[in-house]
Design an enzyme around this catalytic site. Structure first.
Site, PDB file in Angstrom:
ATOM      1  N   CYS A  75      34.227  25.680 -11.712  1.00 34.59           N
ATOM      2  CA  CYS A  75      33.893  26.979 -11.103  1.00 34.59           C
ATOM      3  C   CYS A  75      32.394  27.227 -11.239  1.00 34.59           C
ATOM      4  CB  CYS A  75      34.702  28.120 -11.728  1.00 34.59           C
ATOM      5  SG  CYS A  75      36.449  27.805 -11.876  1.00 34.59           S
ATOM      6  N   ASP A 109      41.123  28.992  -2.434  1.00 31.41           N
ATOM      7  CA  ASP A 109      39.896  29.209  -3.192  1.00 31.41           C
ATOM      8  C   ASP A 109      38.940  30.057  -2.356  1.00 31.41           C
ATOM      9  OD1 ASP A 109      37.643  29.125  -4.725  1.00 31.41           O
ATOM     10  OD2 ASP A 109      37.667  26.950  -5.052  1.00 31.41           O
ATOM     11  N   HIS A 111      41.846  28.433  -7.123  1.00 31.65           N
ATOM     12  CA  HIS A 111      40.570  28.381  -7.846  1.00 31.65           C
ATOM     13  C   HIS A 111      40.828  28.412  -9.363  1.00 31.65           C
ATOM     14  CE1 HIS A 111      36.267  28.958  -8.273  1.00 31.65           C
ATOM     15  NE2 HIS A 111      36.507  29.933  -9.128  1.00 31.65           N
TER      16      HIS A 111
END
Ligand SMILES: *[C@@H]1O[C@H](CO)[C@@H](O)[C@H](O)[C@H]1NC(C)=O
Ligand SMILES: *[C@@H]1O[C@H](CO)[C@@H](O)[C@H](O)[C@H]1NC(C)=O
Ligand SMILES: *[C@@H]1O[C@H](CO)[C@@H](O)[C@H](O)[C@H]1NC(C)=O
Ligand SMILES: *[C@@H]1O[C@H](CO)[C@@H](O)[C@H](O)[C@H]1NC(C)=O
Length: 245
Positions: free
Chosen positions: A134, A181, A213
């Site tokens: 991330c 995501d 995500h």
């Protein structure tokens, strides 16, 4: 195999302070370390930081693959809360505080630590692979740019990754993408692929169905589809580093 990924239990690494930066350091057993002497993994966390157990356990998992693993505390002891919807937490302000100007020097300190202390027997410079998740995914790319310290990169569901950072990567780059995501929707994923396609270094993009995500670290491992994807993304990174470091 996939069982190499620890999803629960106690983390086994230690925290050290180097140049005023806290680092989570996880070391392999000497028996497996031998094959990887001269290589190390720089683990760049999501916004939940080295404080999140899953990040420590995944860093430990890379150590079990034979690598010295160093994960800098990217947020100086103040990561985002586990629930980003916690009242009073302002994601925009948090990200503003932790842009490249604040984050790059922390990563540079971790790189310096690896080079300074990695292993008495290792030939310097140590070949570093950056793995990021991330928030940290963007920095895996940034750190694999010329002169930044990493020679290969893996990023799972990177957020805020810019075109110039993809074009700037000098080492082999591998990406794991989630089906759902909002930080990397299908159009952005296609754009990232197009940029990598145009690049001259080796690259790889893998899309994992049934994921959202964050799955590379915070998968719901009670769900077999998510567990499989998390382990696969880990193995994707390890294979990448085994081949290119
Ligand atoms: C060390 O880092 C902290 C933030 O984590 C900062 O407040 C402090 O001023 C730094 N100290 C030095 C000597 O740079
Ligand atoms: C790829 O390279 C070609 C030729 O230089 C260029 O026309 C195109 O815009 C590039 N695509 C991307 C996504 O950078
Ligand atoms: C993806 O998002 C859609 C729409 O929000 C949702 O219905 C679906 O369950 C999500 N899938 C996963 C794997 O999270
Ligand atoms: C995790 O997955 C299990 C099995 O699919 C499900 O029962 C559980 O509700 C999920 N937990 C969360 C927090 O989504």
């Amino acid at each position: 195999d996939g069982s190499a990924v620890a999803n629960s239990g106690k983390s086994v690494g230690t925290e050290v302070v180097y140049n005023n930066i806290t680092l989570y350091v996880s070391k392999p057993d000497e028996s497996i370390r031998k094959a990887r002497t001269g290589a190390a993994v720089l683990y760049l966390t999501d916004v939940f930081g080295i404080q999140l157990l899953e990040n420590r356990l995944l860093a430990d998992s890379f150590a079990r693959a034979g690598y010295l693993v160093v994960a800098p505390d990217l947020f100086n002891g103040a990561p985002a809360p586990n629930d980003l919807n916690t009242p009073g937490f302002d994601t925009g302000a948090f990200l503003g505080l932790h842009g490249p100007a604040a984050t790059d020097p922390i990563i540079a300190a971790a790189v310096a630590y690896v080079q300074a202390t990695a292993d008495g027997t290792a030939k310097a410079p140590v070949r570093i692979g950056a793995t990021g998740y991330c928030f940290g995914g963007r920095y895996a790319f940034r750190t694999a740019a010329a002169g930044r310290g990493a020679v290969a990169a893996f990023a799972a569901h990177p957020s805020l990754l810019e075109d110039g950072e993809i074009l700037g990567v000098k080492g082999p780059a591998s990406v794991a993408a989630a089906e759902n995501d909002s930080m990397m929707p299908p159009a952005r994923r296609a754009a990232i692929e197009a940029l990598l396609l145009n690049s001259t270094q080796p690259y790889q993009v893998a899309l994992y169905s049934g994921t959202s995500h964050g799955f590379g670290v915070r998968a719901n491992v009670s769900n077999p589809i998510e567990k499989f994807a998390k382990e696969s993304a880990y193995l994707q990174a390890v294979r990448w580093f085994d081949n290119f470091l």
